[in-house]
Enzyme design. Structure first.
Site, PDB file in Angstrom:
ATOM      1  N   CYS A  55       8.116  -2.120   5.827  1.00 43.47           N
ATOM      2  CA  CYS A  55       6.750  -1.740   6.231  1.00 43.47           C
ATOM      3  C   CYS A  55       5.813  -2.836   5.727  1.00 43.47           C
ATOM      4  O   CYS A  55       6.247  -3.957   5.476  1.00 43.47           O
ATOM      5  CB  CYS A  55       6.380  -0.367   5.690  1.00 43.47           C
ATOM      6  N   ASP A  78       0.861   4.300   9.199  1.00 45.10           N
ATOM      7  CA  ASP A  78       0.584   3.912   7.816  1.00 45.10           C
ATOM      8  C   ASP A  78      -0.213   5.028   7.135  1.00 45.10           C
ATOM      9  O   ASP A  78      -1.325   5.334   7.544  1.00 45.10           O
ATOM     10  CB  ASP A  78      -0.222   2.613   7.868  1.00 45.10           C
ATOM     11  N   ASN A 124       5.596  -1.934   1.230  1.00 45.95           N
ATOM     12  CA  ASN A 124       6.813  -1.497   0.526  1.00 45.95           C
ATOM     13  C   ASN A 124       6.495  -0.525  -0.616  1.00 45.95           C
ATOM     14  O   ASN A 124       7.193  -0.498  -1.634  1.00 45.95           O
ATOM     15  CB  ASN A 124       7.625  -2.703   0.019  1.00 45.95           C
ATOM     16  N   CYS A 150       4.941   2.803   0.508  1.00 47.39           N
ATOM     17  CA  CYS A 150       4.833   4.133   1.142  1.00 47.39           C
ATOM     18  C   CYS A 150       5.991   4.401   2.107  1.00 47.39           C
ATOM     19  O   CYS A 150       6.913   5.157   1.789  1.00 47.39           O
ATOM     20  CB  CYS A 150       3.500   4.275   1.881  1.00 47.39           C
ATOM     21  N   ARG A 151       5.952   3.791   3.286  1.00 51.57           N
ATOM     22  CA  ARG A 151       6.904   4.169   4.335  1.00 51.57           C
ATOM     23  C   ARG A 151       8.330   3.665   4.084  1.00 51.57           C
ATOM     24  O   ARG A 151       9.291   4.441   4.195  1.00 51.57           O
ATOM     25  CB  ARG A 151       6.404   3.654   5.700  1.00 51.57           C
ATOM     26  N   SER A 152       8.488   2.368   3.782  1.00 53.04           N
ATOM     27  CA  SER A 152       9.867   1.852   3.664  1.00 53.04           C
ATOM     28  C   SER A 152      10.610   2.371   2.432  1.00 53.04           C
ATOM     29  O   SER A 152      11.818   2.643   2.539  1.00 53.04           O
ATOM     30  CB  SER A 152       9.918   0.327   3.786  1.00 53.04           C
TER      31      SER A 152
HETATM   32  P1  4NP Z   1       3.180   0.926   3.422  1.00 52.53           P
HETATM   33  O1  4NP Z   1       1.665   1.344   3.159  1.00 52.53           O
HETATM   34  O2  4NP Z   1       3.140  -0.299   4.326  1.00 52.53           O
HETATM   35  O3  4NP Z   1       3.771   2.103   4.105  1.00 52.53           O
HETATM   36  O4  4NP Z   1       3.790   0.637   2.075  1.00 52.53           O
HETATM   37  C1  4NP Z   1       0.670   0.460   2.726  1.00 52.53           C
HETATM   38  C2  4NP Z   1       0.599   0.113   1.408  1.00 52.53           C
HETATM   39  C3  4NP Z   1      -0.417  -0.726   0.980  1.00 52.53           C
HETATM   40  C4  4NP Z   1      -1.332  -1.233   1.873  1.00 52.53           C
HETATM   41  C5  4NP Z   1      -1.264  -0.879   3.200  1.00 52.53           C
HETATM   42  C6  4NP Z   1      -0.247  -0.033   3.627  1.00 52.53           C
HETATM   43  N1  4NP Z   1      -2.380  -2.081   1.419  1.00 52.53           N
HETATM   44  O5  4NP Z   1      -3.254  -2.440   2.227  1.00 52.53           O
HETATM   45  O6  4NP Z   1      -2.404  -2.429   0.227  1.00 52.53           O
END
Ligand code: 4NP
Length: 160
Positions: free
Chosen positions: A10, A127, A13, A15-17
């Protein structure tokens, strides 16, 4: 037999992955297939290297019996795309990023994770980072379906 390797990707790294990694690991363990499948996750960006998953992602997963606390963020590399068999993007943005990063001839291994949940209408795992707590449960619902489809695919295509 060489292990089949799966990398979930994602943006951050956190939340989703890692959620996909935790859910898929539990499923693979439940079916006694740990020795055949290598599992990891990474982010396209470097914002959260070395960090544990977001506390909201950890709490949502824990409610379904999945412990994400030991995972740590890292950034996806060109070498990952060369070495992993399945590089599974959570959304189209991650997919485009990974295909750009890919060494020639390896692009076909980079796919959308939700290809393995064809019964769902969505193609992207949204997201949840900037949204409310309900976003994390929605991510888990999608990830559980796609993880089951992915393992079925791997069993059929690679382990039979
Ligand atoms: P992820 O979520 O891609 O599912 O881990 C996010 C985590 C952090 C950010 C965006 C999405 N960020 O902008 O810091």
């Amino acid at each position: 037999m060489a292990k089949v390797s799966v990398l979930f990707v994602c943006l951050g790294n956190i939340c989703r992955s890692p959620t996909a990694e935790g859910i898929f690991r539990a499923l693979v363990r439940a079916q006694g297939l740990e020795q055949f499948i290598l599992i990891d996750s990474a982010g396209t960006h470097a914002y959260h290297i070395g960090e544990a998953p977001d506390v909201r992602a950890q709490a949502a997963a824990a409610r379904r019996g999945i412990d994400l606390s030991g995972l740590r963020g890292r950034q996806a590399t060109r070498a990952d795309i060369e070495t992993f068999d399945f590089i599974l993007a959570m959304d189209h943005e991650n997919l485009a990023h990974l295909r750009n990063l890919s060494p020639p001839g390896h692009e076909h291994k980079v796919r959308l994770f939700l290809e393995f949940a064809p019964q769902r209408p969505e193609r992207d795992v949204p997201d949840p980072y900037f949204g409310g707590a309900g976003g994390f449960d929605r991510v888990l619902d999608m990830v559980e379906e796609a993880a089951a489809g992915l393992l079925e695919h791997i069993r059929r295509e690679r382990l039979e």
